[in-house]
Design a protein around this motif. Structure first.
Motif, PDB file in Angstrom:
ATOM      1  N   LEU A  76       0.834  -1.203   0.000  1.00 13.53           N
ATOM      2  CA  LEU A  76       0.000   0.000   0.000  1.00 13.53           C
ATOM      3  C   LEU A  76       0.866   1.250   0.000  1.00 13.53           C
ATOM      4  N   ASP A  77       0.397   2.271  -0.700  1.00 14.20           N
ATOM      5  CA  ASP A  77       1.122   3.538  -0.692  1.00 14.20           C
ATOM      6  C   ASP A  77       0.747   4.336   0.559  1.00 14.20           C
ATOM      7  N   GLY A  78       1.335   5.515   0.693  1.00 14.61           N
ATOM      8  CA  GLY A  78       1.136   6.310   1.897  1.00 14.61           C
ATOM      9  C   GLY A  78      -0.305   6.701   2.125  1.00 14.61           C
ATOM     10  N   ALA A  79      -1.010   7.075   1.040  1.00 13.09           N
ATOM     11  CA  ALA A  79      -2.407   7.492   1.190  1.00 13.09           C
ATOM     12  C   ALA A  79      -3.280   6.331   1.659  1.00 13.09           C
ATOM     13  N   ASP A  80      -3.065   5.139   1.099  1.00  9.73           N
ATOM     14  CA  ASP A  80      -3.855   3.974   1.496  1.00  9.73           C
ATOM     15  C   ASP A  80      -3.546   3.566   2.937  1.00  9.73           C
ATOM     16  N   ARG A  81      -2.284   3.652   3.325  1.00 12.46           N
ATOM     17  CA  ARG A  81      -1.924   3.300   4.706  1.00 12.46           C
ATOM     18  C   ARG A  81      -2.575   4.260   5.700  1.00 12.46           C
ATOM     19  N   GLU A  82      -2.559   5.531   5.384  1.00 12.23           N
ATOM     20  CA  GLU A  82      -3.172   6.501   6.281  1.00 12.23           C
ATOM     21  C   GLU A  82      -4.682   6.283   6.369  1.00 12.23           C
ATOM     22  N   HIS A  83      -5.307   5.962   5.227  1.00 12.54           N
ATOM     23  CA  HIS A  83      -6.744   5.715   5.237  1.00 12.54           C
ATOM     24  C   HIS A  83      -7.066   4.473   6.061  1.00 12.54           C
ATOM     25  N   LEU A  84      -6.251   3.444   5.946  1.00 12.88           N
ATOM     26  CA  LEU A  84      -6.449   2.229   6.726  1.00 12.88           C
ATOM     27  C   LEU A  84      -6.355   2.539   8.222  1.00 12.88           C
ATOM     28  N   ARG A  85      -5.388   3.355   8.588  1.00  9.25           N
ATOM     29  CA  ARG A  85      -5.245   3.746   9.998  1.00  9.25           C
ATOM     30  C   ARG A  85      -6.468   4.522  10.476  1.00  9.25           C
ATOM     31  N   GLN A  86      -6.972   5.416   9.629  1.00  8.78           N
ATOM     32  CA  GLN A  86      -8.133   6.218  10.013  1.00  8.78           C
ATOM     33  C   GLN A  86      -9.390   5.363  10.139  1.00  8.78           C
ATOM     34  N   LEU A  87      -9.526   4.354   9.277  1.00 15.00           N
ATOM     35  CA  LEU A  87     -10.685   3.470   9.384  1.00 15.00           C
ATOM     36  C   LEU A  87     -10.669   2.722  10.713  1.00 15.00           C
ATOM     37  N   ALA A  88      -9.486   2.241  11.095  1.00 17.35           N
ATOM     38  CA  ALA A  88      -9.373   1.554  12.380  1.00 17.35           C
ATOM     39  C   ALA A  88      -9.673   2.510  13.523  1.00 17.35           C
ATOM     40  N   ALA A  89      -9.172   3.742  13.433  1.00 15.91           N
ATOM     41  CA  ALA A  89      -9.420   4.732  14.480  1.00 15.91           C
ATOM     42  C   ALA A  89     -10.888   5.119  14.521  1.00 15.91           C
ATOM     43  N   ALA A  90     -11.538   5.180  13.356  1.00 16.48           N
ATOM     44  CA  ALA A  90     -12.950   5.571  13.320  1.00 16.48           C
ATOM     45  C   ALA A  90     -13.818   4.569  14.067  1.00 16.48           C
ATOM     46  N   HIS A  91     -13.464   3.287  13.986  1.00 17.50           N
ATOM     47  CA  HIS A  91     -14.253   2.283  14.709  1.00 17.50           C
ATOM     48  C   HIS A  91     -14.172   2.519  16.206  1.00 17.50           C
ATOM     49  N   HIS A  92     -12.979   2.780  16.710  1.00 20.56           N
ATOM     50  CA  HIS A  92     -12.824   3.035  18.137  1.00 20.56           C
ATOM     51  C   HIS A  92     -13.523   4.324  18.538  1.00 20.56           C
ATOM     52  N   SER A  93     -13.499   5.327  17.660  1.00 18.94           N
ATOM     53  CA  SER A  93     -14.172   6.593  17.959  1.00 18.94           C
ATOM     54  C   SER A  93     -15.673   6.392  18.060  1.00 18.94           C
TER      55      SER A  93
END
Length: 284
Positions: A76-93
């Motif tokens: 994954l490139d940088g944009a996809d990695r950041e989006h993946l991190r945000q999706l995981a964070a969104a679930h916890h939020s």
């Protein structure tokens, strides 16, 4: 909705990753151009059963280590990695704040409006994460209004690009513009129900040109670049744009455009009724 979006995003990237990109042979009997679940599981050193639960949304709390292993395996490139991190964070939020983010803000601070007015020589506008055009200065009005972009009580760039026939004449590279708008929607989504509702409306109205892009889940939307326009009064224009985040939780930003070459600078001067050479073209 965002439930299951983490798994859906992983699945979209698995299905879009050709085997040769990760050093695997394609093979003659492959039914899909992307990776099989078993192949990704082996590369990431997780079980097929666990990967299946992730992709089906039955497991929504993977560890950072597992997410990193999957991202590495998929290249994954940088944009996809950041989006993946945000999706995981969104679930916890959502677990902490189940009500979600609510309706996309349409309120623009007075200081932002003053900033747009202060940028007198360059087209500039403020927008939210849905693409709603919230405020703009006179140069932007002179560019956008003849295109039909400001028609209606609530102009929206994304809606215009996909639903207005004039958009295909206005943007010579319409496909790239459409890709960019969908990528912005996905990148700014982050558990926002208003974005999902907006995407549903577009899907029902437009169909395949939007839904095919939405399913691919693009997230790489450059914050700067050059956009080409066919203007009915000024002729062809090449405008370099910069996207400036407002740095708060409103999900709004300001976009400023300047001519990308001397010809566009002259045409923009003529359109805005000012002395030639007032606004210099950017280099490159």
């Amino acid at each position: 909705m965002m439930d299951g979006e983490l798994g859906a995003f992983l699945r979209s990237r698995r299905e879009a990753t050709p085997p040769d990109r990760v050093g695997l042979p394609a093979g003659p009997r492959r039914r899909t151009p992307g990776l099989r679940r078993a192949e990704l599981a082996t590369l990431a050193q997780v079980s097929v059963e666990y990967l299946t639960r992730l992709e089906q949304g039955r497991d929504t709390r993977p560890s950072p280590e597992i997410l990193a292993a999957l991202a590495d395996a998929l290249r994954l490139d940088g944009a996809d990695r950041e989006h993946l991190r945000q999706l995981a964070a969104a679930h916890h939020s959502r677990q902490l704040c189940p009500q979600g983010r609510g309706t996309a803000s349409r309120t623009v601070r007075p200081s932002v409006r003053a900033l747009l007015d202060a940028v007198r020589d360059a087209p500039a506008h403020a927008a939210n994460r849905l693409g709603d055009l919230l405020a703009w200065n006179d140069p932007f009005d002179r560019i956008a209004r003849p295109l039909g972009l400001l028609d209606g009580a609530r102009p929206n760039l994304t809606w215009y690009v996909f639903t207005d026939e004039r958009a295909r004449d206005a943007f010579p590279d319409w496909a790239a513009t459409a890709d960019h708008q969908v990528a912005e929607l996905h990148r700014q989504r982050r558990g926002d129900p208003a974005t999902d509702a907006f995407a549903d409306r577009l899907a029902r109205t437009v169909g395949t040109p939007f839904t095919d892009r939405w399913r691919r889940r693009p997230v790489s939307a450059p914050a700067h670049g050059v956009r080409e326009l066919r203007h009915p009064q000024a002729g062809p224009l090449r405008l370099a744009y910069e996207t400036l985040s407002l740095g708060d939780d409103t999900g709004q930003w300001v976009v400023v455009q300047v001519p990308a070459d001397p010809v566009s600078a002259g045409r923009l001067d003529h359109l805005l009724g000012r002395r030639p050479g007032r606004l210099r073209a950017v280099a490159g």
